[in-house]
Design an enzyme around this catalytic site. Structure first.
Site, PDB file in Angstrom:
ATOM      1  N   GLY A 208       0.825  -1.200   0.000  1.00 27.92           N
ATOM      2  CA  GLY A 208       0.000   0.000   0.000  1.00 27.92           C
ATOM      3  C   GLY A 208       0.858   1.248   0.000  1.00 27.92           C
ATOM      4  N   PRO A 210       2.440   4.831   1.238  1.00 31.13           N
ATOM      5  CA  PRO A 210       2.905   5.238   2.576  1.00 31.13           C
ATOM      6  C   PRO A 210       1.774   5.867   3.389  1.00 31.13           C
ATOM      7  CG  PRO A 210       4.463   5.945   0.881  1.00 31.13           C
ATOM      8  CD  PRO A 210       3.257   5.429   0.157  1.00 31.13           C
ATOM      9  N   THR A 212      -0.820   4.265   4.812  1.00 31.52           N
ATOM     10  CA  THR A 212      -2.136   3.626   4.733  1.00 31.52           C
ATOM     11  C   THR A 212      -2.402   2.668   5.886  1.00 31.52           C
ATOM     12  OG1 THR A 212      -1.137   2.051   3.183  1.00 31.52           O
ATOM     13  CG2 THR A 212      -2.425   3.850   2.251  1.00 31.52           C
ATOM     14  N   GLY A 213      -1.420   2.405   6.735  1.00 34.77           N
ATOM     15  CA  GLY A 213      -1.672   1.608   7.932  1.00 34.77           C
ATOM     16  C   GLY A 213      -1.144   0.192   7.864  1.00 34.77           C
ATOM     17  N   LYS A 214      -0.113  -0.078   7.079  1.00 34.36           N
ATOM     18  CA  LYS A 214       0.421  -1.439   6.977  1.00 34.36           C
ATOM     19  C   LYS A 214       1.007  -1.907   8.310  1.00 34.36           C
ATOM     20  CE  LYS A 214       3.181  -0.231   3.624  1.00 34.36           C
ATOM     21  NZ  LYS A 214       2.738   1.166   3.448  1.00 34.36           N
ATOM     22  N   HIS A 430      -2.551  35.796 -12.141  1.00 34.39           N
ATOM     23  CA  HIS A 430      -2.127  34.407 -12.355  1.00 34.39           C
ATOM     24  C   HIS A 430      -3.138  33.431 -11.724  1.00 34.39           C
ATOM     25  CE1 HIS A 430       1.077  31.269 -12.891  1.00 34.39           C
ATOM     26  NE2 HIS A 430       0.384  30.703 -11.908  1.00 34.39           N
ATOM     27  N   GLU A 431      -3.458  33.661 -10.444  1.00 33.75           N
ATOM     28  CA  GLU A 431      -4.390  32.763  -9.754  1.00 33.75           C
ATOM     29  C   GLU A 431      -5.810  32.900 -10.314  1.00 33.75           C
ATOM     30  OE1 GLU A 431      -3.179  30.514  -7.983  1.00 33.75           O
ATOM     31  OE2 GLU A 431      -1.172  31.381  -7.848  1.00 33.75           O
ATOM     32  N   HIS A 434      -6.081  30.658 -13.350  1.00 31.59           N
ATOM     33  CA  HIS A 434      -6.349  29.259 -12.983  1.00 31.59           C
ATOM     34  C   HIS A 434      -7.819  29.069 -12.622  1.00 31.59           C
ATOM     35  CE1 HIS A 434      -2.263  27.878 -13.104  1.00 31.59           C
ATOM     36  NE2 HIS A 434      -1.838  28.671 -12.120  1.00 31.59           N
ATOM     37  N   ASP A 508       3.642  25.039 -12.425  1.00 34.20           N
ATOM     38  CA  ASP A 508       2.461  24.649 -13.216  1.00 34.20           C
ATOM     39  C   ASP A 508       2.884  23.934 -14.489  1.00 34.20           C
ATOM     40  OD1 ASP A 508       0.861  25.927 -11.343  1.00 34.20           O
ATOM     41  OD2 ASP A 508       0.950  27.837 -12.410  1.00 34.20           O
TER      42      ASP A 508
END
Length: 620
Positions: A208, A210, A212-214, A430-431, A434, A508
């Protein structure tokens, strides 16, 4: 089955401290024999004789040349005096009257204190020398033990004296827990499976992303199974000396077999389990010998040992095929990123011990955190608690939760960074570029927030969040993501011309190029190269990548570059068409950003409610 108790060890430092304490105690006793703790007053011998003749002294005791005087009415000596020859001098020369002689008690001088003191002076140095040599021998023996124990396993034993974790303590991952519950059930009730001829998998590989609870699931197996659980990291096998790793593998499996039924958990197994023959060390390097020993222990001549191996990795693609074949790691448990329902349960677990007020909406946070792992959610909960404590609040509010989510997802605000008016204006346009492109295109995620406050490594952020979890991404969605990524650069070009573009769009453009290459190489979404995949394995070692040929020719590489160029140029044209069609909204949104610095989702939707999608930007 009797529980395995870990051996109790007494530290060498404690033993040494006890030894020196005994020596010190003996010296104190010796001094005590030779030291009178009562302070006696010195008086002249003439005064003693006069007072004895006058009946003012009840007893005179002699001890060598020292006289201990007990005055009338006292029970213990309170005075002392000295006379050459001791008590015999007083009695022999008729210095005392008959009345005075009655009070004299002639005692021979005590030799006990002197004898003990002489013994200490003689034996003490001998004891110190012996103690010194014993200490040096222990040190040498310790070094020898370390050398002899170099090939011993460093595995830690869990599940006995540690606080246990159960499956009920872990939210989400129901399918993974079901597979692991079978392992636990086999260890607890092996006869039930043997009666129907079933064999439990010898190795279970947890795969899984990183976070995720292994490792947490492995700890739950240890808590549920109630059997010895040996945990070790893959990197702990490998040393600079060839053969040490293989020796540690043998020792680890020997310990597990002695305590069978038992579980061995190897975390980050890819540290030793990578494909053999891929490194510069050939087939005789330390890592490959360690892997060979693991393969032999898992499926060699010895069978029926009731030892189950759990292993965790987030790079299953680089593991040696011999590890993954049936008989070794023949069961693979994929631990996926949590879905919305699982995220809500995970957040409830993390907020169970944290005080929250009535404004906290965990369901809304679970909806916004698509793609987050369990570790990400735990980090958000912890950051929310830190933010609440920083403002001296006893409870976490929804505002704290939102700020924590944004800090983890897009980075902390850098309000201390100073930008001049021209840079602010450039960032706002610029923002806004987007935001408008992403808002107008039909297959783009909705705008969640737009800000020109620097966050993390960026000068501003336009944040898009998917309304729901998605398992697949279409070509239309990819192309809309590319177009909105180009929106910032295109907005700069519209406002300031081709010579007015800046480095603000660097990240970007890198992201857009990565997405375009992934579409062509990995997803088969090109035009001329449609349905062809040219997977590049970047997980090998450096020498392996240098010597391995690419999975496509130079002509195909040129075609891939052309396909990527076509996608990027198409995205730029679509973004430019959208922004020119909504130029007034671009100015309006930019002015609002300069005024408020941050605009939330609802306010963005109000400003852009009249935005139009031009024909040139449509795909379908």
């Amino acid at each position: 089955m009797a529980k395995l108790q870990p051996p109790k060890k007494v530290s060498n430092i404690v033993r040494l401290a006890i030894f020196w304490a005994i020596i010190g105690f003996a010296i104190i006793i010796a001094f005590a024999f030779n030291y009178n703790t009562t302070e006696l007053e010195d008086v002249p011998v003439s005064e003693v004789i006069t007072r004895a003749n006058d009946g003012e002294i009840s007893r005179i005791e002699g001890s060598g040349n020292e006289l201990l005087i007990t005055p009338e009415g006292e029970e213990e000596p309170t005075e002392k005096s000295y006379i050459q020859g001791g008590v015999s001098t007083l009695l022999g020369d008729d210095i005392l009257s008959e009345e005075g002689k009655r009070v004299v008690d002639d005692q021979p001088p005590s030799e006990v204190g002197t004898t003990i003191w002489n013994l200490v002076l003689f034996v003490g140095p001998v004891i110190l020398i012996i103690a010194f040599f014993m200490f040096m021998m222990r040190q040498a023996q310790g070094q020898n033990n370390q050398a002899m124990g170099f090939g011993k396993s460093k595995a830690k034993l869990y599940g006995i004296d540690k606080e246990k974790v159960a499956f009920s303590d872990i939210a989400g991952n129901d399918s993974a827990k079901q597979d692991l519950e079978e392992v636990v059930d086999f260890l607890q009730h092996p006869k039930k499976y043997e009666n129907v001829g079933a064999k439990i998998p010898k190795g279970v590989l947890l795969v899984g992303n990183p976070g995720t609870g292994k490792t947490m699931l492995a700890r739950a197996v240890a808590g549920e199974a109630n059997v010895p659980f040996f945990s070790i990291s893959g990197s702990e096998f490998v040393e600079m000396f060839v053969g040490v790793g293989a020796s540690r593998v043998r020792d680890l499996f020997a310990k597990a077999k002695k305590n069978a039924p038992a579980i061995i958990f190897i975390d980050e197994i890819d540290a030793v389990g990578r494909r053999r023959g891929s490194g510069m060390g050939g087939g005789h390097d330390e890592r490959e010998q360690t892997l060979n020993q693991i393969l032999v222990e898992m499926d060699g001549f010895e069978t029926g040992t009731n030892v189950i191996i759990l292993a965790a990795t987030n790079r299953a693609d680089v593991l040696d095929p011999a590890l993954l074949r049936p008989g070794r790691f023949d069961r693979r448990v994929n631990i996926m990123l949590p879905e919305r329902k699982d995220r809500e349960e995970i957040l409830k677990v993390h907020f169970k011990t944290k005080p929250t007020d009535s404004t906290v909406n965990i369901d809304a946070l679970a909806a916004k955190t698509a793609g987050s792992s369990g570790a990400d959610l735990a980090n958000i909960a912890n950051e929310a608690a830190i933010i609440a404590a920083r403002r001296n609040s006893k409870k976490i509010s929804n505002k704290d939760l939102t700020e924590a989510f944004e800090k983890v997802a897009i980075g902390p605000e850098r309000k201390a960074k100073v930008m001049n008016e021209k840079e602010k204006e450039l960032t706002a346009y610029h923002e806004a570029g987007h935001a408008i492109v992403g808002h107008v295109l039909p297959d783009s995620d909705p705008v969640h927030k737009v800000t020109i406050i620097p966050r993390g490594a960026t000068g501003g952020v336009t944040w898009f969040l998917p309304p729901e979890d998605k398992s697949y991404t279409s070509v239309y969605e990819f192309k809309d993501v590319l177009a909105r990524a180009m929106g910032g650069r295109v907005a700069e070009k519209i406002l300031y011309g081709d010579d007015g573009i800046t480095t603000g769009a660097g990240s970007d453009l890198r992201k857009a190029t990565e997405i375009a290459r992934d579409m062509i190489i990995e997803q088969g979404m090109g035009t001329k190269l449609r349905d062809q995949v040219f997977h590049e394995d970047n997980g090998g070692m450096m020498f392996d990548r240098m010597t391995r040929d690419r999975p496509y020719s130079d002509a195909t590489a040129q075609e891939i570059d052309k396909e990527v160029e076509v996608l990027i140029k198409e995205s730029g044209r679509r973004a430019e068409a959208v922004l020119k069609e909504n130029l007034e909204l671009l100015h309006e949104l930019s002015k609002q950003l300069l005024k408020e610095e941050t605009i939330e989702e609802d306010d963005v939707a109000k400003i852009l409610k009249d935005a139009k999608l031009p024909v040139e930007a449509r795909l379908h």
